[in-house]
Motif scaffolding. Structure first.
Motif, PDB file in Angstrom:
ATOM      1  N   ARG A  36      -6.213  -2.626   5.103  1.00 16.36           N
ATOM      2  CA  ARG A  36      -6.649  -2.818   3.718  1.00 16.36           C
ATOM      3  C   ARG A  36      -6.541  -1.509   2.933  1.00 16.36           C
ATOM      4  NH1 ARG A  36     -11.245  -4.666   4.984  1.00 16.36           N
ATOM      5  NH2 ARG A  36     -10.553  -6.802   5.168  1.00 16.36           N
ATOM      6  N   PHE A  37      -6.997  -0.414   3.518  1.00 16.64           N
ATOM      7  CA  PHE A  37      -6.949   0.904   2.876  1.00 16.64           C
ATOM      8  C   PHE A  37      -5.514   1.289   2.536  1.00 16.64           C
ATOM      9  CE2 PHE A  37      -6.378   5.496   3.262  1.00 16.64           C
ATOM     10  CZ  PHE A  37      -7.311   5.980   2.363  1.00 16.64           C
ATOM     11  N   LEU A  38      -4.609   1.126   3.479  1.00 18.53           N
ATOM     12  CA  LEU A  38      -3.218   1.524   3.269  1.00 18.53           C
ATOM     13  C   LEU A  38      -2.532   0.658   2.213  1.00 18.53           C
ATOM     14  CD1 LEU A  38      -2.245   2.239   6.970  1.00 18.53           C
ATOM     15  CD2 LEU A  38      -2.615   3.931   5.145  1.00 18.53           C
ATOM     16  N   ILE A  39      -2.773  -0.631   2.255  1.00 16.10           N
ATOM     17  CA  ILE A  39      -2.159  -1.533   1.271  1.00 16.10           C
ATOM     18  C   ILE A  39      -2.713  -1.248  -0.124  1.00 16.10           C
ATOM     19  CG2 ILE A  39      -2.003  -3.941   0.528  1.00 16.10           C
ATOM     20  CD1 ILE A  39      -1.725  -4.669   3.524  1.00 16.10           C
ATOM     21  N   GLU A  40      -4.035  -1.057  -0.228  1.00 12.14           N
ATOM     22  CA  GLU A  40      -4.629  -0.741  -1.529  1.00 12.14           C
ATOM     23  C   GLU A  40      -4.103   0.583  -2.071  1.00 12.14           C
ATOM     24  OE1 GLU A  40      -8.861  -0.900  -0.915  1.00 12.14           O
ATOM     25  OE2 GLU A  40      -8.883  -3.091  -0.933  1.00 12.14           O
ATOM     26  N   GLY A  41      -3.709   1.486  -1.189  1.00 11.52           N
ATOM     27  CA  GLY A  41      -3.155   2.764  -1.591  1.00 11.52           C
ATOM     28  C   GLY A  41      -1.683   2.699  -1.969  1.00 11.52           C
ATOM     29  N   GLY A  42      -1.076   1.527  -1.822  1.00 17.68           N
ATOM     30  CA  GLY A  42       0.304   1.346  -2.251  1.00 17.68           C
ATOM     31  C   GLY A  42       1.343   1.387  -1.140  1.00 17.68           C
ATOM     32  N   LEU A  43       0.921   1.510   0.113  1.00 19.64           N
ATOM     33  CA  LEU A  43       1.888   1.529   1.211  1.00 19.64           C
ATOM     34  C   LEU A  43       2.479   0.131   1.388  1.00 19.64           C
ATOM     35  CD1 LEU A  43       2.899   3.533   3.471  1.00 19.64           C
ATOM     36  CD2 LEU A  43       1.366   2.287   4.969  1.00 19.64           C
ATOM     37  N   PRO A  44       3.801   0.023   1.463  1.00 21.39           N
ATOM     38  CA  PRO A  44       4.423  -1.296   1.627  1.00 21.39           C
ATOM     39  C   PRO A  44       4.336  -1.775   3.085  1.00 21.39           C
ATOM     40  CG  PRO A  44       6.118   0.376   1.536  1.00 21.39           C
ATOM     41  CD  PRO A  44       4.800   1.079   1.305  1.00 21.39           C
ATOM     42  N   LEU A  45       3.125  -2.009   3.548  1.00 22.16           N
ATOM     43  CA  LEU A  45       2.870  -2.434   4.924  1.00 22.16           C
ATOM     44  C   LEU A  45       3.064  -3.934   5.047  1.00 22.16           C
ATOM     45  CD1 LEU A  45       1.817  -1.721   7.779  1.00 22.16           C
ATOM     46  CD2 LEU A  45      -0.480  -2.098   6.891  1.00 22.16           C
ATOM     47  N   GLU A  46       3.865  -4.334   6.002  1.00 23.71           N
ATOM     48  CA  GLU A  46       4.120  -5.757   6.251  1.00 23.71           C
ATOM     49  C   GLU A  46       3.536  -6.120   7.611  1.00 23.71           C
ATOM     50  OE1 GLU A  46       7.904  -8.816   6.606  1.00 23.71           O
ATOM     51  OE2 GLU A  46       8.256  -6.700   6.212  1.00 23.71           O
ATOM     52  N   VAL A  47       2.745  -7.189   7.645  1.00 24.90           N
ATOM     53  CA  VAL A  47       2.145  -7.677   8.882  1.00 24.90           C
ATOM     54  C   VAL A  47       2.815  -9.003   9.208  1.00 24.90           C
ATOM     55  CG1 VAL A  47       0.013  -8.350  10.042  1.00 24.90           C
ATOM     56  CG2 VAL A  47      -0.039  -6.575   8.271  1.00 24.90           C
ATOM     57  N   VAL A  48       3.389  -9.095  10.419  1.00 24.97           N
ATOM     58  CA  VAL A  48       4.151 -10.273  10.827  1.00 24.97           C
ATOM     59  C   VAL A  48       3.598 -10.785  12.148  1.00 24.97           C
ATOM     60  CG1 VAL A  48       6.435 -11.108  11.490  1.00 24.97           C
ATOM     61  CG2 VAL A  48       6.220  -9.375   9.702  1.00 24.97           C
ATOM     62  N   GLU A  49       3.371 -12.093  12.224  1.00 26.35           N
ATOM     63  CA  GLU A  49       2.962 -12.695  13.491  1.00 26.35           C
ATOM     64  C   GLU A  49       4.215 -13.136  14.229  1.00 26.35           C
ATOM     65  OE1 GLU A  49       0.141 -16.156  15.410  1.00 26.35           O
ATOM     66  OE2 GLU A  49       0.116 -15.825  13.254  1.00 26.35           O
ATOM     67  N   GLU A  50       4.340 -12.671  15.461  1.00 25.02           N
ATOM     68  CA  GLU A  50       5.517 -12.972  16.267  1.00 25.02           C
ATOM     69  C   GLU A  50       5.066 -13.263  17.694  1.00 25.02           C
ATOM     70  OE1 GLU A  50       8.870 -10.001  17.323  1.00 25.02           O
ATOM     71  OE2 GLU A  50       9.265 -10.726  15.296  1.00 25.02           O
ATOM     72  N   ASP A  51       5.353 -14.466  18.168  1.00 19.64           N
ATOM     73  CA  ASP A  51       4.949 -14.882  19.516  1.00 19.64           C
ATOM     74  C   ASP A  51       3.448 -14.718  19.743  1.00 19.64           C
ATOM     75  OD1 ASP A  51       7.603 -15.509  20.196  1.00 19.64           O
ATOM     76  OD2 ASP A  51       7.994 -13.434  20.811  1.00 19.64           O
ATOM     77  N   GLY A  52       2.649 -15.028  18.738  1.00 18.91           N
ATOM     78  CA  GLY A  52       1.195 -14.961  18.862  1.00 18.91           C
ATOM     79  C   GLY A  52       0.620 -13.560  18.751  1.00 18.91           C
ATOM     80  N   ASP A  80      -2.480   1.758  16.733  1.00 18.46           N
ATOM     81  CA  ASP A  80      -2.975   3.134  16.756  1.00 18.46           C
ATOM     82  C   ASP A  80      -2.368   3.965  15.631  1.00 18.46           C
ATOM     83  OD1 ASP A  80      -4.581   2.657  18.972  1.00 18.46           O
ATOM     84  OD2 ASP A  80      -3.038   3.303  20.397  1.00 18.46           O
ATOM     85  N   GLN A  81      -1.095   3.767  15.370  1.00 17.27           N
ATOM     86  CA  GLN A  81      -0.437   4.498  14.282  1.00 17.27           C
ATOM     87  C   GLN A  81      -0.988   4.093  12.922  1.00 17.27           C
ATOM     88  OE1 GLN A  81       3.477   3.296  15.586  1.00 17.27           O
ATOM     89  NE2 GLN A  81       4.038   5.425  16.003  1.00 17.27           N
ATOM     90  N   ILE A  82      -1.308   2.818  12.759  1.00 18.61           N
ATOM     91  CA  ILE A  82      -1.894   2.329  11.506  1.00 18.61           C
ATOM     92  C   ILE A  82      -3.256   2.984  11.278  1.00 18.61           C
ATOM     93  CG2 ILE A  82      -2.833   0.288  10.323  1.00 18.61           C
ATOM     94  CD1 ILE A  82       0.191   0.210  10.469  1.00 18.61           C
ATOM     95  N   MET A  83      -4.111   2.972  12.310  1.00 13.03           N
ATOM     96  CA  MET A  83      -5.450   3.538  12.172  1.00 13.03           C
ATOM     97  C   MET A  83      -5.386   5.056  11.955  1.00 13.03           C
ATOM     98  SD  MET A  83      -7.721   1.270  14.831  1.00 13.03           S
ATOM     99  CE  MET A  83      -6.575   1.311  16.211  1.00 13.03           C
ATOM    100  N   ALA A  84      -4.500   5.750  12.669  1.00 13.38           N
ATOM    101  CA  ALA A  84      -4.371   7.199  12.506  1.00 13.38           C
ATOM    102  C   ALA A  84      -3.855   7.544  11.109  1.00 13.38           C
ATOM    103  CB  ALA A  84      -3.440   7.763  13.571  1.00 13.38           C
ATOM    104  N   SER A  85      -2.907   6.782  10.620  1.00 13.22           N
ATOM    105  CA  SER A  85      -2.363   7.034   9.279  1.00 13.22           C
ATOM    106  C   SER A  85      -3.446   6.903   8.221  1.00 13.22           C
ATOM    107  CB  SER A  85      -1.224   6.064   8.977  1.00 13.22           C
ATOM    108  OG  SER A  85      -0.157   6.267   9.862  1.00 13.22           O
ATOM    109  N   ALA A  86      -4.244   5.864   8.335  1.00 11.05           N
ATOM    110  CA  ALA A  86      -5.324   5.655   7.360  1.00 11.05           C
ATOM    111  C   ALA A  86      -6.313   6.813   7.404  1.00 11.05           C
ATOM    112  CB  ALA A  86      -6.028   4.333   7.629  1.00 11.05           C
ATOM    113  N   ARG A  87      -6.641   7.259   8.588  1.00 13.40           N
ATOM    114  CA  ARG A  87      -7.581   8.377   8.733  1.00 13.40           C
ATOM    115  C   ARG A  87      -6.996   9.657   8.132  1.00 13.40           C
ATOM    116  NH1 ARG A  87     -12.445  10.276   8.547  1.00 13.40           N
ATOM    117  NH2 ARG A  87     -12.918  11.825  10.117  1.00 13.40           N
TER     118      ARG A  87
END
Length: 66
Positions: free
Chosen positions: A16-32, A46-53
């Motif tokens: 949520r933080f990254l998207i609200e900040g304008g990062l073009p983050l795409e979340v895709v469900e693949e094979d569950g 881990d990379q998502i959480m570290a980037s936000a921090r």
């Protein structure tokens, strides 16, 4: 139903933080499973959480009950 994991809470807030900040983050469900992409680059949770921090996200833990 299982109780939400603290890492799920942190990951959700980080996304949520990254998207609200304008990062073009795409979340895709693949094979569950969820996969995360930024400009066609595959990232893991881990990379998502570290980037936000690193970009200034505060309050990584859920609010304390009480």
């Amino acid at each position: 139903m299982a109780e939400p994991n603290i890492l799920d809470f942190v990951l959700s807030n980080a996304i949520r933080f990254l998207i609200e900040g304008g990062l073009p983050l795409e979340v895709v469900e693949e094979d569950g499973k969820l996969r995360y992409f930024v400009e066609d680059r595959d990232l893991n949770a881990d990379q998502i959480m570290a980037s936000a921090r690193l970009l200034g996200m505060k309050g990584l833990a859920p609010p304390a009950d009480g």
